[in-house]
Design a protein around this motif. Structure first.
Motif, PDB file in Angstrom:
ATOM      1  N   LYS A  29      -7.697   1.064  12.378  1.00 43.31           N
ATOM      2  CA  LYS A  29      -6.437   0.637  11.783  1.00 43.31           C
ATOM      3  C   LYS A  29      -5.576   1.851  11.450  1.00 43.31           C
ATOM      4  O   LYS A  29      -6.045   2.791  10.811  1.00 43.31           O
ATOM      5  N   LEU A  33      -1.560   2.520   9.951  1.00 40.22           N
ATOM      6  CA  LEU A  33      -0.347   1.917   9.394  1.00 40.22           C
ATOM      7  C   LEU A  33      -0.497   0.403   9.242  1.00 40.22           C
ATOM      8  O   LEU A  33       0.444  -0.358   9.439  1.00 40.22           O
ATOM      9  N   GLY A  34      -1.722  -0.021   8.924  1.00 38.51           N
ATOM     10  CA  GLY A  34      -1.975  -1.432   8.675  1.00 38.51           C
ATOM     11  C   GLY A  34      -2.117  -2.291   9.917  1.00 38.51           C
ATOM     12  O   GLY A  34      -2.252  -3.511   9.811  1.00 38.51           O
ATOM     13  N   THR A  35      -2.105  -1.676  11.093  1.00 38.36           N
ATOM     14  CA  THR A  35      -2.210  -2.415  12.356  1.00 38.36           C
ATOM     15  C   THR A  35      -3.516  -2.065  13.050  1.00 38.36           C
ATOM     16  O   THR A  35      -3.900  -0.896  13.119  1.00 38.36           O
ATOM     17  N   LYS A  36      -4.194  -3.077  13.578  1.00 40.91           N
ATOM     18  CA  LYS A  36      -5.441  -2.836  14.281  1.00 40.91           C
ATOM     19  C   LYS A  36      -5.158  -2.426  15.722  1.00 40.91           C
ATOM     20  O   LYS A  36      -4.372  -3.056  16.428  1.00 40.91           O
ATOM     21  N   SER A  62     -10.305   1.311   7.669  1.00 38.47           N
ATOM     22  CA  SER A  62      -9.314   1.941   6.786  1.00 38.47           C
ATOM     23  C   SER A  62      -7.907   1.522   7.154  1.00 38.47           C
ATOM     24  O   SER A  62      -7.657   1.055   8.245  1.00 38.47           O
TER      25      SER A  62
END
Length: 457
Positions: A366, A368-371, A457
């Motif tokens: 992850k 910047l909050g993106t998988k 993370s």
């Protein structure tokens, strides 16, 4: 190792030279080469070249880039090139050998990028040739993207390996099935500016590098005028082209020399009704067809002509090749192979790979909050082991894996402002991360910093 990784995220100036003086020097070098060829080969000597050159005004100033920007650009560019037997390791890992090669003058933004002391100290001629060739690709394509984005600010920009795209319609070498051209002059890449629902603009790009001086760059650009001339997109002789030569001087900061061949062609339209439709492999005759004059048939010229009736097909070729690149960059050869014809390498990317050299899409991280889903590579950088992750946003890969090219492009375009090109030091990851507008990511860190909870993370 910490100093090296910190250097990868330092923004530095890259010197760009593009002016009328350079155009004159390139034209003089081309004329000199034509005279030499005519003396040696007679009537068949001079090459067919782009007849008119001009400066690239948009790029006539310094670019601000990081070394990790360049290596990410190079990694994507190498993904489908099949440059060696490292299929399983993924071609793009070859960019990592330059992690120690680029630095600045120790003055931050006031300095200019140059070769590091380690890179300058290389004595092997064969390695220096590869170094100049591949870094020339990285810097040239970085500038090509910069130029196209300034010309088409509301478009996405994709880079596609020219030989891979052309093989969908033509046999290029003795190993290809079909009527072979035998014509050795071809650009290295295509740069495509595209927007869903509109025709694309495609420019042939030739980008080289050398360890010599400006005179050597003039010669490379002169040779590039023949390479880009070999591809015509749409009407005859109207295709705009870009040419770059990166001077990797060991005593001075590096300089990218740039010229263009202007034109009003290069358009791909009418629009494809369905980009998901599989690309059919063609056996086109490798000739360019000038318009007839006074009713007399014009003599065909060797090269590759995407005529107006072929532009819808070539639009799909470029879209599918770019999708294959995204899949291969993530380590999924099977997903990549569905977008490639036999000549383009569908079997190459779907063949069995030994476990010791395999590149497999089995890692998730992850940022910047993106998988992101992709593959990882562990290697030694000098004496220390490092881990590198490459992949694309999971939502994008799901579309690519299912063959949904049309929706994939729409999603990439719609989310392009969510992650503008950026390089940063990610504390949770523990090293440099490069994220591109196409949703691809390249990250590196010392192996000692890895821990199991980082994956979430």
């Amino acid at each position: 190792m910490a100093d090296v990784l910190n250097g990868l995220v330092q923004t530095t100036n890259v010197s760009v030279r593009s002016n009328s003086e350079l155009v004159g020097e390139v034209e003089s070098a081309a004329a000199k080469d034509d005279r030499r060829r005519e003396e040696k080969l007679g009537k068949a000597g001079p090459l067919r070249r782009k007849p008119k050159l001009s400066p690239i005004l948009e790029g006539a100033d310094d670019l601000q880039l990081t070394p990790w920007d360049i290596l990410h650009t190079l990694a994507r560019a190498l993904t489908l090139t099949r440059r060696g037997s490292a299929r399983g390791l993924a071609e793009h890992w070859g960019s990592l050998k330059y992690s120690h090669a680029l630095t600045d003058e120790g003055k931050g933004l006031r300095g200019h990028m140059r070769l590091s002391a380690e890179a300058r100290g290389i004595a092997a001629a064969s390695y220096k040739r590869i170094q100049s060739e591949e870094l020339g690709i990285g810097f040239g394509l970085a500038l090509a993207e910069h130029i196209m984005r300034r010309r088409k600010p509301d478009h996405m920009v994709s880079i596609v390996h020219a030989d891979t795209a052309l093989r969908a319609g033509w046999a290029l070498t003795s190993g290809d099935k079909g009527p072979r051209s035998g014509y050795q002059h071809r650009p290295l890449y295509f740069v495509e500016a595209w927007k869903p629902g509109e025709p694309s603009l495609v420019l042939p790009v030739d980008c080289r590098g050398n360890h010599g001086n400006a005179a050597r760059s003039h010669q490379q650009l002169a040779a590039g005028t023949a390479r880009v001339e070999s591809v015509h997109i749409g009407p005859w002789n109207l295709t705009p082209c870009l040419m770059f030569s990166t001077e990797l001087n060991t005593k001075r900061p590096l300089t990218v020399h740039a010229v263009q061949a202007p034109g009003t062609g290069g358009r791909l339209g009418p629009l494809s009704g369905n980009l998901d439709q599989r690309v059919e492999q063609r056996n086109n005759i490798p000739f360019i067809h000038p318009p007839t004059a006074d009713g007399e048939p014009a003599e065909s010229l060797p090269g590759f002509h995407i005529r107006p009736k072929d532009t819808e097909w070539f639009q799909r070729v470029l879209a599918h090749t770019a999708a294959a690149e995204a899949a291969a960059f993530s380590g999924d050869g099977k997903a990549a192979s569905q977008y490639l014809t036999e000549r383009q390498g569908s079997r190459y990317f779907s063949a069995f790979v030994h476990a010791a050299t395999g590149s497999v899409r089995d890692v998730e991280w992850k940022f910047l909050g993106t998988k992101f889903v992709g593959t990882e590579h562990i290697f030694r950088s000098n004496r220390e082991r490092v881990e590198v992750f490459s992949g694309v946003a999971e939502s994008f890969f799901n579309l690519v894996g299912q063959g949904e090219v049309e929706q994939y492009r729409r999603e990439v375009y719609a989310r392009r402002s969510e992650w503008p090109d950026r390089v940063w030091w990610d504390e949770k990851w523990g090293g440099p991360v490069s994220l591109r507008r196409d949703g691809s990511v390249l990250a590196i860190r010392p192996l000692a910093l890895c821990s199991s909870d980082c994956r979430d993370s």
